[in-house]
Design a protein around this motif. Structure first.
Motif, mmCIF file in Angstrom:
data_model
loop_
_atom_site.group_PDB
_atom_site.id
_atom_site.type_symbol
_atom_site.label_atom_id
_atom_site.label_comp_id
_atom_site.label_asym_id
_atom_site.label_seq_id
_atom_site.Cartn_x
_atom_site.Cartn_y
_atom_site.Cartn_z
ATOM 1 N N ALA A 57 0.712 -1.124 0.002
ATOM 2 C CA ALA A 57 0.076 0.185 -0.256
ATOM 3 C C ALA A 57 1.108 1.404 -0.019
ATOM 4 C CB ALA A 57 -0.875 -0.123 1.205
ATOM 5 N N TYR A 58 0.287 2.252 -0.548
ATOM 6 C CA TYR A 58 1.191 3.636 -0.761
ATOM 7 C C TYR A 58 0.165 4.736 -0.405
ATOM 8 C CZ TYR A 58 3.491 0.164 -3.712
ATOM 9 O OH TYR A 58 4.133 -1.081 -4.419
ATOM 10 N N GLU A 59 0.643 5.592 0.619
ATOM 11 C CA GLU A 59 -0.095 6.827 0.983
ATOM 12 C C GLU A 59 0.558 7.919 0.659
ATOM 13 O OE1 GLU A 59 -2.057 8.803 5.108
ATOM 14 O OE2 GLU A 59 -1.217 6.594 5.158
ATOM 15 N N PHE A 60 -0.385 8.641 -0.114
ATOM 16 C CA PHE A 60 0.221 10.106 -0.464
ATOM 17 C C PHE A 60 -0.727 11.152 -0.074
ATOM 18 C CE2 PHE A 60 1.760 7.092 -3.701
ATOM 19 C CZ PHE A 60 2.651 7.472 -4.295
ATOM 20 N N GLY A 61 -0.204 12.440 -0.220
ATOM 21 C CA GLY A 61 -1.071 13.599 0.150
ATOM 22 C C GLY A 61 -1.268 13.904 1.752
ATOM 23 N N ASN A 62 -2.445 14.527 1.771
ATOM 24 C CA ASN A 62 -2.667 15.207 3.103
ATOM 25 C C ASN A 62 -3.413 14.188 4.130
ATOM 26 O OD1 ASN A 62 -3.817 16.679 5.359
ATOM 27 N ND2 ASN A 62 -5.055 18.122 4.137
ATOM 28 N N PRO A 63 -2.448 13.771 5.141
ATOM 29 C CA PRO A 63 -3.053 12.776 5.954
ATOM 30 C C PRO A 63 -4.227 13.136 6.715
ATOM 31 C CG PRO A 63 -0.659 13.263 6.546
ATOM 32 C CD PRO A 63 -1.331 14.422 5.515
ATOM 33 N N GLN A 64 -4.651 14.425 6.924
ATOM 34 C CA GLN A 64 -5.956 14.883 7.304
ATOM 35 C C GLN A 64 -7.139 15.313 6.254
ATOM 36 O OE1 GLN A 64 -5.888 14.960 10.639
ATOM 37 N NE2 GLN A 64 -3.586 14.563 10.315
ATOM 38 N N GLY A 65 -6.732 14.758 5.094
ATOM 39 C CA GLY A 65 -8.024 15.230 4.185
ATOM 40 C C GLY A 65 -8.675 13.916 4.173
ATOM 41 N N PRO A 66 -9.906 14.436 3.295
ATOM 42 C CA PRO A 66 -11.187 13.137 2.979
ATOM 43 C C PRO A 66 -9.974 11.948 2.020
ATOM 44 C CG PRO A 66 -11.710 15.141 2.078
ATOM 45 C CD PRO A 66 -10.417 15.563 2.546
ATOM 46 N N ALA A 67 -10.469 10.705 2.586
ATOM 47 C CA ALA A 67 -9.897 9.610 1.920
ATOM 48 C C ALA A 67 -10.146 9.124 0.759
ATOM 49 C CB ALA A 67 -9.734 8.352 2.971
ATOM 50 N N PRO A 88 -0.375 17.966 -7.647
ATOM 51 C CA PRO A 88 -0.360 18.737 -6.345
ATOM 52 C C PRO A 88 -1.557 19.279 -5.818
ATOM 53 C CG PRO A 88 1.378 19.400 -8.277
ATOM 54 C CD PRO A 88 0.426 18.380 -8.694
ATOM 55 N N ALA A 89 -2.902 19.581 -6.684
ATOM 56 C CA ALA A 89 -3.906 19.981 -5.907
ATOM 57 C C ALA A 89 -4.549 18.754 -5.073
ATOM 58 C CB ALA A 89 -4.931 20.422 -7.095
ATOM 59 N N LEU A 90 -4.621 17.571 -5.733
ATOM 60 C CA LEU A 90 -5.198 16.440 -5.001
ATOM 61 C C LEU A 90 -4.328 15.986 -3.908
ATOM 62 C CD1 LEU A 90 -5.805 13.777 -7.857
ATOM 63 C CD2 LEU A 90 -7.738 15.520 -6.658
ATOM 64 N N ALA A 91 -3.167 16.139 -3.775
ATOM 65 C CA ALA A 91 -2.364 15.842 -2.693
ATOM 66 C C ALA A 91 -2.400 16.960 -1.386
ATOM 67 C CB ALA A 91 -0.852 16.052 -3.236
ATOM 68 N N ARG A 92 -2.889 18.138 -2.002
ATOM 69 C CA ARG A 92 -2.762 19.199 -0.766
ATOM 70 C C ARG A 92 -4.434 18.840 -0.159
ATOM 71 N NH1 ARG A 92 -3.854 23.492 -4.175
ATOM 72 N NH2 ARG A 92 -6.170 22.822 -3.958
ATOM 73 N N ASP A 93 -5.197 18.284 -0.553
ATOM 74 C CA ASP A 93 -6.598 18.302 -0.334
ATOM 75 C C ASP A 93 -6.983 16.965 0.236
ATOM 76 O OD1 ASP A 93 -6.766 21.146 -0.791
ATOM 77 O OD2 ASP A 93 -8.082 20.767 -2.494
ATOM 78 N N PHE A 94 -6.398 15.917 -0.306
ATOM 79 C CA PHE A 94 -6.981 14.630 0.005
ATOM 80 C C PHE A 94 -5.832 13.747 0.551
ATOM 81 C CE2 PHE A 94 -9.380 16.488 -3.466
ATOM 82 C CZ PHE A 94 -10.574 16.376 -2.973
ATOM 83 N N ARG A 95 -6.260 12.556 1.307
ATOM 84 C CA ARG A 95 -5.304 11.558 1.898
ATOM 85 C C ARG A 95 -5.709 10.391 0.594
ATOM 86 N NH1 ARG A 95 -6.130 7.502 7.131
ATOM 87 N NH2 ARG A 95 -4.056 6.512 6.891
ATOM 88 N N MET A 96 -4.606 10.161 -0.096
ATOM 89 C CA MET A 96 -4.782 9.221 -1.154
ATOM 90 C C MET A 96 -4.177 8.022 -0.758
ATOM 91 S SD MET A 96 -4.589 11.583 -4.604
ATOM 92 C CE MET A 96 -2.964 12.501 -4.091
ATOM 93 N N VAL A 97 -4.520 6.924 -1.138
ATOM 94 C CA VAL A 97 -4.073 5.677 -1.078
ATOM 95 C C VAL A 97 -4.148 4.823 -2.023
ATOM 96 C CG1 VAL A 97 -4.128 3.070 0.540
ATOM 97 C CG2 VAL A 97 -4.339 5.606 1.670
ATOM 98 N N ALA A 98 -3.267 3.959 -2.686
ATOM 99 C CA ALA A 98 -3.204 3.086 -3.880
ATOM 100 C C ALA A 98 -2.658 1.827 -3.463
ATOM 101 C CB ALA A 98 -2.586 3.578 -4.952
ATOM 102 N N ILE A 99 -3.144 0.802 -3.581
ATOM 103 C CA ILE A 99 -2.600 -0.580 -3.513
ATOM 104 C C ILE A 99 -2.144 -1.450 -4.589
ATOM 105 C CG2 ILE A 99 -4.014 -0.705 -1.351
ATOM 106 C CD1 ILE A 99 -5.736 -2.667 -2.425
ATOM 107 N N ASP A 100 -1.436 -2.261 -4.509
ATOM 108 C CA ASP A 100 -1.038 -3.445 -5.441
ATOM 109 C C ASP A 100 -1.836 -4.506 -5.140
ATOM 110 O OD1 ASP A 100 1.128 -1.940 -6.748
ATOM 111 O OD2 ASP A 100 2.519 -2.862 -5.601
#
Length: 318
Positions: A57-67, A88-100
């Protein structure tokens, strides 16, 4: 480990090809970390599913943002979402997680149909990531084959933990030939499941080409080919032939849903997207006339803007 490994595409290409052809061990060793993606700071980790499969799993962006939880397609990897995860805009506002997904990328690749055929194992993978990573009411973004994972999750666990779903050129049913594009046969034994090294590589190349109306540049295509080769033949075969009886679940869904579909898709035709949108009460359909099977890659500016708007709306809907 550096976020910018030198020669990533070249090194990954050889390693991926060796793993995909069974020349390297099928499972990631315990001490191995998920691969670091180029060009963005992120946190890699492993999540373990109830049947013991370790998922990268890989976590990007704002840890406090909507997931947002991104789920890739058949033989792909978390890196498929590069143009979202590094935005950058998504990373600023959202907590993004992608998985293999299991059997893909840097996740474990156990052998045996019991690890791939039952819908419950896929449902439990999604729930494990949501639970172990503490994702609060995430929006699921499911591309292509991952539409079936979304269906598996809804069937087994319901929609109570979710804020919304974005189906992206995603499979939500089987049985109607009108839903299939002219190149869907590339998923079978003549291409993606071809035995033998030459045919296996050639089939993967042909399938990848069919995914795009606008082709990726050579360096990006090389990276895509590398991570596709990480999915071995037995994994690709294990994903095939699974039932997809999700229609009643979709009809009962009461959740914000965005259905995104490229109209030049040669794998899953536009009627698939129209079916999904018309089956789910209140779903919104967004068609991309100039995109193929991967509108998030071919038209990322529009896709990212629509995704951000949808997540904000979905998170505020309860």
């Amino acid at each position: 480990m550096s976020n910018h490994p030198p020669g990533r595409r070249d090194l990954m290409g050889w390693g991926a090809m060796a793993a995909g052809l069974g020349l390297l061990p099928a499972s990631a060793p315990a001490q191995q970390s998920p691969a670091r993606m180029e060009g963005a700071a992120y946190t890699p980790r492993f999540v373990t599913s109830p049947d013991g499969v370790r998922l990268a799993a890989y976590e990007f962006g704002n840890p406090q943002g909507p997931a947002i939880l991104f789920l890739h397609g058949y033989a792909q990897a978390a890196m498929s979402w590069d143009r979202q995860l590094r935005d950058p805009a998504l990373a600023r506002d959202f907590r993004m997680v992608a998985i293999d997904l299991r059997g893909h990328g840097m996740s474990a690749k156990p052998e045996g149909d019991a690890f791939y055929k039952p819908g419950k194992v896929w449902a439990d993978d999604v729930r494990s990531v949501i639970t172990e990573m503490g994702l609060q009411r995430p929006v699921l973004v499911g591309w292509s084959y991952a539409g079936r994972l979304v269906g598996d999750y809804l069937t087994a666990h319901g929609a109570g933990a979710l804020a919304g779903i974005n189906y992206v050129n995603a499979s939500s049913t089987l049985g109607d030939p009108a839903f299939l594009g002219p190149d869907v046969g590339l998923l079978g034994p003549q291409a993606m499941q071809a035995p033998g090294i030459d045919a296996f590589i050639d089939g993967t190349v042909r399938f990848l080409r069919a995914c795009f109306a606008t082709q990726p540049d050579p360096a990006d295509f090389q990276t895509m080919l590398a991570f596709n080769m990480l999915a071995p033949l037995y994994v690709r075969a294990g994903l095939s032939g699974r039932p997809a009886n999700y229609t009643e679940v979709l009809k009962a869904l009461r959740l914000p849903v965005l259905v995104t579909h490229g109209e030049k898709d040669r794998i899953l035709a536009t009627p698939m997207g129209r079916f999904t949108a018309s089956t789910i009460p209140g779903a919104t359909l967004s068609l991309y006339p100039e995109s193929g099977h991967a509108p998030f890659w071919e038209e990322p500016a529009r896709f990212n803007r629509e995704l951000a708007d949808f997540v904000r709306q979905a998170q505020g809907s309860r």
